[in-house]
Enzyme design. Structure first.
Site, mmCIF file in Angstrom:
data_model
loop_
_atom_site.group_PDB
_atom_site.id
_atom_site.type_symbol
_atom_site.label_atom_id
_atom_site.label_comp_id
_atom_site.label_asym_id
_atom_site.label_seq_id
_atom_site.Cartn_x
_atom_site.Cartn_y
_atom_site.Cartn_z
ATOM 1 C CB VAL A 61 -0.963 -0.004 1.190
ATOM 2 C CG1 VAL A 61 -1.777 1.288 1.232
ATOM 3 C CG2 VAL A 61 -1.911 -1.200 1.096
ATOM 4 C CB SER A 99 13.458 0.297 6.124
ATOM 5 O OG SER A 99 12.973 -0.962 5.705
ATOM 6 N NE ARG A 111 -10.014 -0.363 8.358
ATOM 7 C CZ ARG A 111 -9.593 -1.370 7.617
ATOM 8 N NH1 ARG A 111 -10.125 -2.575 7.774
ATOM 9 N NH2 ARG A 111 -8.633 -1.179 6.721
ATOM 10 C CB CYS A 151 -9.685 -3.565 0.254
ATOM 11 S SG CYS A 151 -9.126 -5.169 0.877
ATOM 12 C CD GLU A 183 -10.609 -9.054 4.257
ATOM 13 O OE1 GLU A 183 -10.587 -8.229 3.341
ATOM 14 O OE2 GLU A 183 -9.785 -9.046 5.194
ATOM 15 C CE LYS A 192 -9.862 -6.651 9.380
ATOM 16 N NZ LYS A 192 -8.589 -6.667 8.638
ATOM 17 N NE ARG A 213 -6.077 -13.386 -0.137
ATOM 18 C CZ ARG A 213 -6.312 -12.177 0.358
ATOM 19 N NH1 ARG A 213 -6.801 -11.234 -0.427
ATOM 20 N NH2 ARG A 213 -6.096 -11.913 1.627
ATOM 21 C CG HIS A 219 -10.862 -7.399 -3.183
ATOM 22 N ND1 HIS A 219 -9.752 -8.102 -3.590
ATOM 23 C CD2 HIS A 219 -10.589 -6.964 -1.914
ATOM 24 C CE1 HIS A 219 -8.845 -8.086 -2.620
ATOM 25 N NE2 HIS A 219 -9.335 -7.409 -1.603
ATOM 26 C CG ASN A 269 -7.234 -5.500 -4.239
ATOM 27 O OD1 ASN A 269 -7.302 -5.695 -5.451
ATOM 28 N ND2 ASN A 269 -6.208 -5.907 -3.515
#
Length: 360
Positions: free
Chosen positions: A14, A39, A118, A158, A210, A213, A244, A251, A336
């Site tokens: 993302v 990183s 959320r 998504c 998923e 959600k 999946r 999606h 997505n």
């Protein structure tokens, strides 16, 4: 002068999308990239190594930018006016919710792709075309956090952005029950078809978290602002199954819906076609020219043909027909990692900018 944007979680899929979408953006300039401590201290190109997963090349502006530690709040905050947050905190002592609140308390607005906030009652979960009015809870959130400028806004999962857009114009017909199955691309797991060998010639009938959600988040999207909190809608009842599939991006959802006062088929099509939304009225740079596009062909929408409609920011619908158990059924599709992730987050930031919420 452009607003300075940071990307927290810049090395993930993302984050990579944010980097590409923000190149030459009319409102925002990327001035800071942050990721895990592994990183930090490297250039972005060094930190990425061979992990760049998008089909388009890494933008030149990002390659030599230094990467900061996402948990070094003060250093990141000094470089930007707000942040996009799409970070995985595995192995960290700090949770995603703590990280986002720390940025907000440092007076840095957060546009989050994560799930941690959320369902925080005073954190708006925004699909810009659907519930921009929920941004009114930001004042209450600032009072709770003790901030003048900082706040958190999240985008939803998504998967729900395939079908919630199609259902919202029909919501006042009294939606009672929804049965939805989503067929989700491998990029939703942060993978490509080449890096997900278990998906070849296969469908995996489980995606952790998923379905919960998909059943819960639409109710907050359709909720109401009451006394500085978003109260989720009491109805409809939603039953979801999420699998999946061996698709790179996009999606797809099959939806059956029951109404208290069922509209006619022509009325449904008219509502989808005639709906006008705030981002389009405002001319936001990432807003699709048309939010909902209906296909008459019996074999559409398809990910490979339709996921990139309007730059991947449009929602596609097809196969509307009567249902012998519910009232109607249809098929939806959205990209997505664009509409469902980075693009949706960017459009939300553009809405915040248009409302003067990103300018100190």
């Amino acid at each position: 002068m452009k607003v300075r944007a940071g990307i927290v979680g810049a090395t993930g899929m993302v984050g990579q999308r944010f980097i590409t979408l923000l190149e030459n953006h009319p409102y925002f300039e990327v001035t800071c990239l942050a990721a895990s401590s592994r990183s930090a201290g490297k250039t972005y190109k060094e930190a990425m190594g061979d992990r760049w997963k998008l089909a388009v090349p890494m933008p030149e502006y990002a390659a030599d930018m230094p990467v900061y530690d996402a948990e070094d709040i003060s250093s990141v905050a000094a470089q930007c006016d707000f942040v996009f947050c799409a970070v995985d905190m595995k192995g960290s002592a700090m949770t995603v919710r703590e990280l986002e609140e720390a940025y907000a308390k440092a007076e840095i607005p957060v546009v989050s792709n994560n799930s941690a906030n959320r369902h925080t009652p005073d954190v708006p979960m925004i699909i810009p075309e659907i519930n921009p009015d929920h941004l009114s809870v930001i004042d209450a959130q600032r009072r709770r956090l003790g901030t003048k400028h900082g706040f958190i806004v999240v985008k939803p999962n998504c998967s729900i952005q395939t079908y919630v857009p199609a259902l919202t114009p029909l919501y006042d017909c009294g939606i009672e029950q929804i049965c939805v199955s989503t067929y989700q691309a491998v990029s939703g797991a942060g993978k490509t078809l080449d890096t997900f060998p278990g998906i070849s010639d296969n469908v995996i009938p489980y995606i952790g978290g998923e379905e919960e959600k998909s059943e819960r988040e639409p109710l907050k999207i359709w909720g109401s602002v009451v006394n500085g909190e978003i109260v989720p809608a009491a109805a409809p009842v939603i039953s979801a199954q999420c699998v999946r599939v061996p698709v790179s991006d996009g999606h797809l959802a099959t939806v059956s819906v029951k109404f208290t006062a069922p509209p006619t088929r022509d009325e449904i099509l008219s509502r989808w076609n005639a709906a006008v939304f705030e981002p389009q009225k405002l001319g936001l740079p990432s807003a699709p020219e048309k939010f909902i596009t209906y296909f008459d062909e019996p074999d559409r929408p398809q990910p490979v043909l339709d996921r990139d409609i309007y730059g991947g920011m449009g929602v596609c619908v097809g196969r509307l027909r009567e249902d012998p158990i519910f009232d109607y059924k249809f098929v939806c599709l959205s990209h997505n990692t664009l509409r469902g992730a980075a693009g949706g987050g960017l459009e939300t930031a553009e809405l915040l900018y248009a409302r003067g919420l990103l300018s100190k």
